[in-house]
Each structure stands twice: as C-alpha cells, then as structure tokens.
Design a protein around this motif. Structure first.
Motif, mmCIF file in Angstrom:
data_model
loop_
_atom_site.group_PDB
_atom_site.id
_atom_site.type_symbol
_atom_site.label_atom_id
_atom_site.label_comp_id
_atom_site.label_asym_id
_atom_site.label_seq_id
_atom_site.Cartn_x
_atom_site.Cartn_y
_atom_site.Cartn_z
ATOM 1 N N TYR A 7 0.896 -1.107 -0.063
ATOM 2 C CA TYR A 7 0.060 -0.077 0.009
ATOM 3 C C TYR A 7 0.897 1.122 0.190
ATOM 4 C CZ TYR A 7 -3.809 3.304 1.322
ATOM 5 O OH TYR A 7 -4.674 4.302 1.419
ATOM 6 N N ASP A 22 -6.092 -2.940 7.814
ATOM 7 C CA ASP A 22 -6.715 -3.337 6.563
ATOM 8 C C ASP A 22 -5.697 -3.138 5.410
ATOM 9 O OD1 ASP A 22 -8.841 -4.215 7.924
ATOM 10 O OD2 ASP A 22 -10.293 -2.552 7.417
ATOM 11 N N LYS A 23 -4.668 -2.793 5.536
ATOM 12 C CA LYS A 23 -3.823 -2.633 4.440
ATOM 13 C C LYS A 23 -2.428 -3.739 4.434
ATOM 14 C CE LYS A 23 -5.858 1.745 3.986
ATOM 15 N NZ LYS A 23 -6.608 2.172 5.414
ATOM 16 N N ASP A 24 -1.958 -3.751 3.147
ATOM 17 C CA ASP A 24 -0.767 -4.950 2.996
ATOM 18 C C ASP A 24 0.230 -3.958 2.859
ATOM 19 O OD1 ASP A 24 -2.120 -7.352 2.875
ATOM 20 O OD2 ASP A 24 -2.736 -6.564 1.180
ATOM 21 N N LYS A 31 5.446 -0.088 6.475
ATOM 22 C CA LYS A 31 4.297 0.067 7.547
ATOM 23 C C LYS A 31 4.291 1.313 8.587
ATOM 24 C CE LYS A 31 3.336 -1.593 11.584
ATOM 25 N NZ LYS A 31 3.656 -2.090 12.806
ATOM 26 N N TYR A 34 3.582 4.314 6.849
ATOM 27 C CA TYR A 34 2.246 4.553 6.877
ATOM 28 C C TYR A 34 1.655 4.967 8.235
ATOM 29 C CZ TYR A 34 -2.735 3.344 6.773
ATOM 30 O OH TYR A 34 -4.153 3.416 6.839
ATOM 31 N N TYR A 46 -1.981 9.087 0.424
ATOM 32 C CA TYR A 46 -2.207 8.030 -0.326
ATOM 33 C C TYR A 46 -3.430 8.339 -1.319
ATOM 34 C CZ TYR A 46 1.007 5.809 2.948
ATOM 35 O OH TYR A 46 1.960 5.655 3.462
ATOM 36 N N SER A 50 -1.401 6.938 -5.545
ATOM 37 C CA SER A 50 -1.544 5.506 -4.911
ATOM 38 C C SER A 50 -0.029 4.988 -4.801
ATOM 39 C CB SER A 50 -2.428 4.494 -5.661
ATOM 40 O OG SER A 50 -1.957 4.201 -6.683
ATOM 41 N N SER A 51 0.555 4.401 -3.887
ATOM 42 C CA SER A 51 1.765 3.717 -3.524
ATOM 43 C C SER A 51 2.850 4.679 -4.093
ATOM 44 C CB SER A 51 1.695 2.357 -4.224
ATOM 45 O OG SER A 51 1.146 2.416 -5.449
#
Lengths: 791, 65
Positions: A7, A22-24, A31, A34, A46, A50-51
């Motif tokens: 993500y 809820d995100k990979d 992580k 994020y 985000y 995206s990404s």
C-alpha cells in the motif's frame, strides 16, 4: 498467484506481507511510514497518488557528522541561532503526493516552520527552529518517511549561485518595447500625409525612439558583445551581421526622425531583437533535476569517522583528513582517500573507479583506493594520501576538466554567418558604388537599407528553434542533452567509443551457465543451502539463480576468506569457490568470473558468470559500424572477449584493462587524427574520457541517480535507440540547412527592394516578422514530424 | 485633439505598470519553477474535503506561508 502490492511503496509483497489497518505492506519500514502519516493526519498522501512512497532505509549513524556545528554551518542557507533554513536534494521526489507531504512537514514536527518544494529540481527548502529540531534530527525524520536527502561533499560550503534571469528580463524589455512601438507606428503605415499625422508624428516618432533605447542598449547588448569578441579573435560569427543590422537600424532611424526624412524602422528593430531573444530563450531548455557538471565531489561524503589515538571516534571533515589518520569505514560507506587496510573484513566495490563490477576482497595491509565502497561490515584503515592527492581525484587535475568545450566548436550558423556577412557587405558596397554614379542622394539610403534588410534574423532563428525543439523531443524520449551544441556535435560524429561494464552490460552479473557433470538433487539442495549462508556477491547471485529447495540446517559450514565456502550435511560434503580451493588444478582460464563446485572431494563443474548485455547492443553496433568506427574500452579484464567478439560486428576494436587515464589519452589521440569522438560511458572511471570526447554520453539506469560530468544523459532502456538518435541529429541539421535556403529567399526579395532604393519601413516591418515566423513554423513542424518516428 | 496627449500618457502608464509587474514577478523567482505551483494550487480544496478538523489543518497546510 495473486501478487499483493504494498500500500505504501507499490512493491510486490512476497512471503513477509504485513497486514496492518486493513492494508498490505511489504516490510516493516513501509508500515512504519504509513503509521507516521496516518497518525499525523497525513493519510491524504495516499489519496493523491496511490503507492507513492519509498521504503525507508536504515540510517543509523550515517548522519552523525551533522552533529558538528561547523559542518551544519556550511550546509544551511540561513542561520541566526534560532532559525535555520536548508535546501535539501531529495532524489525520491517524483509525484504530487511527494510535494504535498513534504510541504506538510510541520504536521510531523512542530519545529518545522515551513517547507517549500521545487519539484523540477527535486529540492525542498525547509525553515525550522533549530533549538527544537537539529539538522540531524530533521534529516533522520525525512529518511524515516522515505524521503532521504542526498548530502554530498558537493553541498559543503557551496556558495549559492544566484539564478541568472537576465534573458527573461531582456525578453520582457524587448517584448514591451516591440508592442508599444507597433501601436505607435501603426498610423503611419496607412496614412502617409494629412493634418493629423503632420501634427502628431513628431511626438509619436520620438516616443518610439525612447522605447527603442532600452532595446538597443540593454536587450541587444549580448549581440554587440559577442560580435566584438568575435571580431577581436578574427571570427565572423553570426552575431556580426546581427549587431551591424541593429546598429544601422538604430542610427538610420534616429537620423530619419531627426531630419524628418521618414518614420524610421523602430518597429523592425525591436521586433528583430524580440524574435532573436525568443529563439535564445527557446534554445535554453534545461533539465534542472539533472546535473551535467558533476565531479567526484557529488559522490563523496562530507565527513567520515576518524579514530583518535585514545580510541575515541570523531567526525572529521574529509578535507581535514591528514596522512597517518585512522579512519573507520562503515558498511555501505564510500572511501574518500587512499590508504592501507588495518583490520576488518574488507570487501570493496570499485565499480565507480574501475568499472569492474565485482567486489574485491582485501586482507589487512592491502592498499585501498579512494572511490571504493565497503560492502560488508566496518573496517579500519590508515590514510596514505589526502583527498586531493588520491588516485581517483587526481584525474580531475587533468587539464581537460578546466577546458570549456563549447568555445572550441564553431556552429553551423556561425560558419554560414561568415560567408553571409561577406556577401552582404559586398552587395552593400556594390550597390552604394552603383548609386553614387546614378543618384548620389540615395547612396546612404541604399547602403543602410541593404544592411537592414539583410540582417540575418531568420538564419539566426533557424538553429535555436530546430535544435531547441529537438532537445525537447529527445528529452521526452529520456535522452537528456546538455545544450543544443551537443546535437550539432552528435551529427558529425565519426567514431564511437563504448565503455563495457555498466554501459553495454546491465549492472548485475546475472547470466550464469553451468559447465560440467550434472548435480544430483541432494547435491543441489546442499549447494543452495551452503550458498545461503554466504554474503559474497557471487554467492548471492548464484543463490537466487538456483531452483527453490527446502531450507535445511547444515551440520557444518566454513567460509574461507578469498577462497570459497564449504558445507556439510550428514555424509555429503560440498565445496564452492576458486579452482584451487575446490581441487581442480587443471583450471587455467582465470579471466572469467567462475565459481567451481566439488562434492565429496570429487570435482563436479563450474558456474560461469556472464555479464548480461543490454537489449539491442548487437543491433546498435551493427548499424553504427556501417557508418563509423566503433570501439570498446573497458576497465575490466579480457574475460568477456570471445563473447563480445561473437556479439559485435567484425572489426570492432576491443581494448581491456584500460585505466581512466588510458581512456582519456586514447580519445585524445583519436582527436589528434581529426576524429570526432563520441564516448558512451557510465561511471566515474569514464569521467575523463567523457570530458575529453566531442560528445560524452552517460548511460544511467536511473537518471535521478548520479552520473559523471557529460554532455548528455541517456536512460539505459533507450540504449537500443542510440543510433537512431544520432541519425535524428543529422536530420535536424538538414532541416536547419533547408530553413537557411528559405530565409535566403526572403533576403533576396528584401534585397531587391533595398538595392533599388525603395525600401519602405512598412515593407521591412512585414518582411522581417514574416520570414522569422515562417522559419519558426517550418522548423517546428518538421522536427515534430521527425520526432514522431523516434522511439 | 490635444486629448491625444492624455490618452498617450494613460496608455504608456498602463503599459509601464504591467512591465514593472512583470519585472517584479521575475525578480521574486516566479519564473524559476513553473511546475510546482501548478500542482500546489490543487491541494487545498481537496484537503478541506478530506480532513475533519478543517480549521486548524487548512491554516497550517497553506504552503505559501
């Protein structure tokens, strides 16, 4: 299999997916970023793109040198004890999310007052309260969110260069005067006599005169200076007829309004200067995120850890390092000076210096050269030479780096300009002599009219617009050139020299083939597991090449430094490494990169590593060899010789074991035989050759990462198109020549009016912009048509 | 017809005002980076939509300050 994308960074998540909120995420780093963003109300990051993120790198201790007040002082732009302002170069800046998050730095830390992104330059300007947030903390914070700034020796104490905006000012002045003079001269275009004109024309004309003053004395000054410089060194460049034209236009127009002979040519005069400057402006396409002027300073760190006599460590500025000092080089750090290895597991990657892609293992007492990068763990070394005396940095002492390449090259426009000036002057003289017999009152009129109408505005515009447009087209194809002169040079190249490693090969040695007896499944599994434990780059490559096997725990594992590794599981025993270590004395071919394998003391075979060549190398060489001389100068050993011979057309010269200086000398020797040399290289080891060559092109896998000083930077994926780009440059020169013919046609029409003594200001005012605009339209359309065919 | 003097004066003054405005804008560096502002101006509106406490964040997020 469904591959999950991270993500944060968009990378593939393999086995170690982290599921959070809820995100990979592909790793803990992503992580964490994020987490930082979402807990600080920055998750809008985000939504924009995206990404967009980058995985933060581990930066422990890397920025310790920023604790030193002296170093910070040299880096910051402003510092009053409370507030500091710093400009940081952040290579990762690539999208709107980046701009947004960096400009909202104040949400992450209260001490940040403001931050301002310059996207094209990939720079961020941060104002912060240094009592609450030191520069080191700021940099670490940036690194933590994946925006690690790049700080090199180049930034150290660099004086801020004021941006040169004079061309924009000049363009503004010329445009302003041009527009106003056009309005003021309009009445006289249509009404030649009448009460209204008679009463006000004096006022109108003198107003035009006033408007034209800044144009002649400010906006056009570069042309006068350049013409003067040219004449002093006996060169008739294109600026001579331009300066002459501007001068004559101004003098004649002033005399006309003084003695009430006519309206003068102020409209044409300002229009001419305006169009010329417009051409100059268009030509000036810069890629602000690229630098073509880099030297070793952009690669070298600012400071390095020095070990004092009492065993303490301190951060020392690299210029302060003296002979005899002891240095601590951490993992992934660049070695700034030559020295001797004292202790530690030295595994030095010299690809910057020599082009040799394989890391060198050194034992205590071996010499270490500046420019190498330590790959495994920390080492200690003793300094033998200071930074300016080191082997690599000495290369920059060569005179070639002081020379300005552009001064020695005469452009096509200048060559034509010379003939053109002579022709115009002789026409002017002949016409004047003719009129002196026929009607001497028109003598002055005709002489000036010829010089005015023949002012080579259209000729001077052809090259800037054609080449400026080509520069943009190439830029879109990821082939970034320094200036338009490079295109002209590229068109006349007759010899092409290539570096091998990193230029025609990809960065990784990934092609491996096995020669010898087949390995059983057990042996292969053992081999893979033995390799797993080793950190040697060849082991890592081989490991990733072999098929998947179950992970098992070895009973015994030994790494023999500089020789190889061995592993044992139950009754099976395997040895991997050099020929002698494995027990194959017959092996003689030492130039290839080979790893030998033996199982249970029985020689099995060898893995031969090949450089992987870029796509299209063969075709590029084939098509180029038909048109020019092609050669390869490699810093590597001759191990790939036979393979290259098969790949490249016959007659390609292959030279191996070339030191940076050899490459430079080789190109110099070619140039003394009047060859126009193109050098294609990649690393610092090619820097001398790139500077010496007529056109030096650096190949780069990622154009945002660093490449040495050169004339052009080419994205590695475009290597296969190199020859097409050279051909396109040739075509661009053809377009320029075609537009010369076109503008000559205009000149002949104009000269007819001038020589016959009937040049009216309105004719000049129509003819000049018309010729200029048609040249601009012609060159733009034809280059765009050509650009469409390029890939 | 002497009104032409007034008109001329007005037209030149207006032209000069724009000219000076141009010079000032160049001097302030508005022509140095012509890309980032085009992206930056799109941020604020979206930000109001996406954040709950608009009062504090929009004030802070204003990048021109």
């Amino acid at each position: 299999m469904n591959i999950v994308k991270c993500y944060h960074c968009g990378g593939d998540c393999d086995m170690s997916t982290i599921f959070f909120d809820d995100k990979d995420f592909c790793c803990n780093g992503c992580k964490t970023v994020y987490d930082i963003f979402s807990s600080n109300n920055l998750s809008y990051y985000y939504d924009l793109q995206s990404s967009a993120g980058a995985t933060p790198s581990v930066v422990k201790d890397k920025y310790n040198f920023l604790d030193e007040e002296d170093i910070v002082e040299k880096l910051v732009e402003f510092n009053d004890g409370n507030i500091q302002i710093i400009n940081l170069y952040i290579p990762h800046i690539h999208c709107s999310s980046c701009i947004w998050v960096l400009e909202n730095m104040n949400k992450l830390h209260d001490a940040v007052i403001s931050s301002f992104v310059d996207f094209p330059k990939k720079m961020v300007r941060i104002t912060y309260k240094n009592k609450f947030l030191s520069l080191k903390e700021l940099v670490v914070l940036l690194a933590k969110i994946g925006y690690e700034p790049y700080i090199s020796l180049d930034d150290y104490g660099k004086a801020k260069q004021p941006t040169d905006r004079s061309l924009i000012y000049k363009l503004g002045v010329a445009g302003f005067a041009f527009g106003n003079i056009m309005f003021l001269s309009f009445p006289e275009y249509f009404e030649v006599s009448g009460f209204w004109i008679d009463q006000y024309k004096v006022l109108f004309r003198w107003l035009m005169f006033v408007f034209s003053l800044p144009v002649v004395f400010y906006a056009a000054q570069d042309y006068f200076i350049s013409a003067y410089k040219g004449l002093r060194s006996n060169i008739l460049n294109i600026d001579v007829p331009i300066a002459l034209g501007v001068f004559v236009l101004f003098v004649r127009s002033t005399l006309e309004i003084m003695f009430d002979w006519g309206t003068g040519f102020f409209d044409s005069l300002t229009g001419l200067v305006f169009f010329l400057l417009l051409g100059k402006f268009f030509q000036q396409k810069t890629y602000s995120f690229l630098s073509f002027e880099r030297d070793y300073k952009s690669y070298f760190p600012i400071a390095i850890t020095r070990i004092l006599k009492n065993g303490k460590e301190e951060n020392a500025q690299v210029y302060d390092i003296k002979v005899g000092d002891r240095l601590l080089i951490r993992n992934e750090e660049l070695i700034p000076v030559d020295g001797i290895l004292i202790n530690g597991n030295a595994q030095i990657d010299y690809s910057f210096v020599s082009g040799e892609s394989e890391a060198v293992r050194l034992a205590s007492g071996d010499k270490i050269f500046a420019g190498g990068k330590q790959l495994s763990g920390a080492i200690e070394m003793e300094v033998l030479k200071t930074i300016s005396q080191s082997y690599l940095t000495q290369l920059w002492g060569n005179a070639v780096f002081q020379k300005d390449k552009s001064s020695s090259f005469q452009t096509l426009t200048d060559r034509i300009g010379k003939r053109f000036t002579i022709a115009v002057l002789s026409i002017a003289l002949i016409a004047t002599i003719f009129w002196s017999f026929y009607d001497s009152s028109k003598m002055f009129n005709v002489f000036t009219a010829v010089l005015i109408i023949a002012c080579p505005c259209a000729i001077a515009l052809a090259a800037p617009f054609t080449l400026g447009n080509m520069l943009r087209i190439f830029g879109k194809k990821k082939f970034y050139l320094k200036d338009t002169r490079t295109i002209e040079q590229l068109a006349v190249i007759d010899t092409a020299i290539f570096d091998k490693t990193g230029t025609i090969t990809t960065a990784k040695k990934s092609a491996v083939c096995y020669e010898g007896l087949g390995l059983t499944l057990d042996e292969e599994s053992l081999l893979k597991n033995t390799l797993r434990a080793s950190n040697h780059p060849l082991s890592r490559t081989l490991y990733s090449m072999l098929k998947e096997h179950d992970i098992m725990i070895l009973d015994d594992y030994h790494e023999h430094l500089g020789k190889g590794i061995e592993g044992r599981k139950a009754a099976n025993h395997i040895k991997v490494g050099s020929a002698i270590f494995v027990g194959n004395a017959s092996e003689k071919n030492m130039v290839k990169t080979v790893v030998h394998v033996s199982a249970n003391d029985e020689y099995k075979g060898r893995f031969v590593f090949h450089n992987e060549y870029r796509k299209g190398v063969s075709q590029v060489f084939k098509s180029m060899a038909e048109k020019m001389n092609v050669a390869i100068l490699s810093g590597d050993n001759a191990g790939e010789k036979s393979r290259l011979e098969g790949l490249l057309p016959k007659g390609t010269l292959l030279l191996f074991n070339q030191k940076p200086k050899n490459k430079l000398e080789y190109i110099k020797a070619l140039q003394e035989q009047n060859k126009k040399v193109l050098m294609v290289g990649d690393g610092l080891n090619d820097a001398g050759a790139l500077a010496q060559s007529n056109v030096g092109i650096a190949i780069s896998e990622n154009v945002n990462v660093f490449s040495p000083a050169c004339d052009g930077i080419m994205d590695a994926s475009k290597f296969g198109q190199l020859h097409h780009y050279i051909l396109a440059s040739k075509k661009a020169m053809k377009i320029i020549k075609m537009s010369f013919t076109l503008s000559l046609a205009y000149n002949i029409v104009g000269l007819y009016f001038a020589v016959t003594g009937q040049l009216q200001p309105v004719i000049a005012a129509i003819l000049m912009p018309l010729s200029s605009i048609s040249i601009v339209v012609f060159t733009t359309i034809s280059t765009n048509l050509m650009g469409r065919k390029l890939k | 017809m002497s009104v032409i003097y007034v008109l001329l004066a007005i037209s030149i003054v207006i032209a000069l005002v724009f000219f000076v405005a141009f010079i000032v804008s160049v001097k302030r560096g508005q022509y140095d980076d012509s890309y980032t502002p085009s992206v930056r101006m799109l941020f604020e509106d979206e930000l109001v939509k996406n954040t709950s406490d608009t009062n504090t964040t929009t004030k802070k997020a204003n990048p021109t300050k």
